[in-house]
Design an enzyme around this catalytic site. Structure first.
Site: not given
Ligand SMILES: NC(=O)c1ccc[n+]([C@@H]2O[C@H](COP(=O)([O-])OP(=O)(O)OC[C@H]3O[C@@H](n4cnc5c(N)ncnc54)[C@H](O)[C@@H]3O)[C@@H](O)[C@H]2O)c1
Length: 255
Positions: A59, A150, A183
């Site tokens: 992406v 971030y 999360i």
């Molecule tokens: N986990 C948390 O506590 C939390 C809190 C606030 C916000 N978020 C946001 O939620 C979203 C998801 O986070 P998560 O914790 O589920 O992440 P995660 O690391 O569990 O999953 C992220 C996924 O994105 C994929 N990915 C990475 N780079 C990519 C690219 N260039 N193109 C396509 N896919 C790609 C990875 O392979 C992975 O499967 C993010 O935007 C994160 O900033 C997460």
């Protein structure tokens, strides 16, 4: 809430929040294109869950995001929902951040969202319908030590969301964001396990006393994707157990 007959794209669907959203949408009756840079992760999800198809996509590359949206239209004839979920932090004080780290966080977190929003608008505006959902973060609301790049990128996601909603308020296309708190996704759990006291000690420091679950974010996404949210547009919705409601500087002693 049901999504029968709806076509949805979820990016970053190979893990964590994205995987939970893809599963939730499919369970609600949608056909889901699960996009991720890791083909094995979305391939396994598609093999396991009826209604989910895998699409390999980086992406951070506009041309690949455009192709992802075109794939939805070619395969299903339309696009009803897109969840722009990919984002990534690189922890560290800003004074020590390299140009490359800054660019990487912006590319994964803000530019990827721009590419997804723009590509979806090009299909949804002529349709005069659609729901765009951007996954932001509580880090976009205020300052977090060690997360400046971030936080700046997620604040950008919030304003992008509001601006596009205002630009297209009469179009039939809605755009909203979800700002999760902490999360329990694989990377965060691994990090918390490495701390003294492990996961329970870290959870005790969180305002709600626990991590949120990916399916609690997916529930909010299902609402925003559905017709139940027909008058919700330009909103950035915290799903964080009150974390972003607190002004930490003022501590009131317990009675
Ligand atoms: N986990 C948390 O506590 C939390 C809190 C606030 C916000 N978020 C946001 O939620 C979203 C998801 O986070 P998560 O914790 O589920 O992440 P995660 O690391 O569990 O999953 C992220 C996924 O994105 C994929 N990915 C990475 N780079 C990519 C690219 N260039 N193109 C396509 N896919 C790609 C990875 O392979 C992975 O499967 C993010 O935007 C994160 O900033 C997460």
């Amino acid at each position: 809430m049901r999504l029968d007959g709806r076509i949805a794209i979820v990016t970053g669907a190979g893990s964590g929040i994205g995987a939970a959203i893809a599963r939730r949408f499919a369970a609600a009756g949608a056909q889901v294109l699960a996009a991720d840079v890791r083909s094995e992760a979305v391939g396994a999800l598609a093999a396991e869950v009826d209604g989910i198809a895998a699409h390999v996509c980086d992406v951070t590359r506009a041309v690949e995001v455009d192709a992802l949206v075109v794939a939805s239209v070619e395969r299903f004839g339309k696009l009803d929902v897109i969840v722009n979920n990919v984002g990534q932090s690189i922890a560290g004080w800003l004074k020590d951040a390299s140009d490359e780290e800054w660019q990487q966080v912006l590319a994964l977190t803000l530019s990827s969202t721009f590419f997804g929003v723009r590509a979806a608008l090009r299909v949804m505006l002529p349709q005069r319908s659609g729901s765009i959902i951007n996954i932001s973060s509580g880090a976009g609301f205020g300052g977090s030590p060690g997360l400046a790049s971030y936080g700046a990128a997620k604040a950008g996601v919030n304003n992008l969301t509001r601006s596009v909603a205002v630009e297209n308020a009469r179009s039939g296309v809605r755009i909203n964001a979800i700002a999760p708190g902490a999360i329990e996704t694989p990377a965060i759990l691994a990090w918390a396990r490495s701390l003294p006291g492990g996961v329970p000690a870290y959870e005790a420091t969180l305002l709600p006393g626990r991590f949120g679950r990916p399916d609690e974010i997916a529930a909010a996404a299902l609402f925003l994707a559905s017709d139940e949210a027909s008058f919700v547009n330009g909103a950035v919705i915290p799903v964080d157990g009150a974390a972003s409601a607190r002004m930490a500087a003022i501590e009131v002693p317990k009675p």
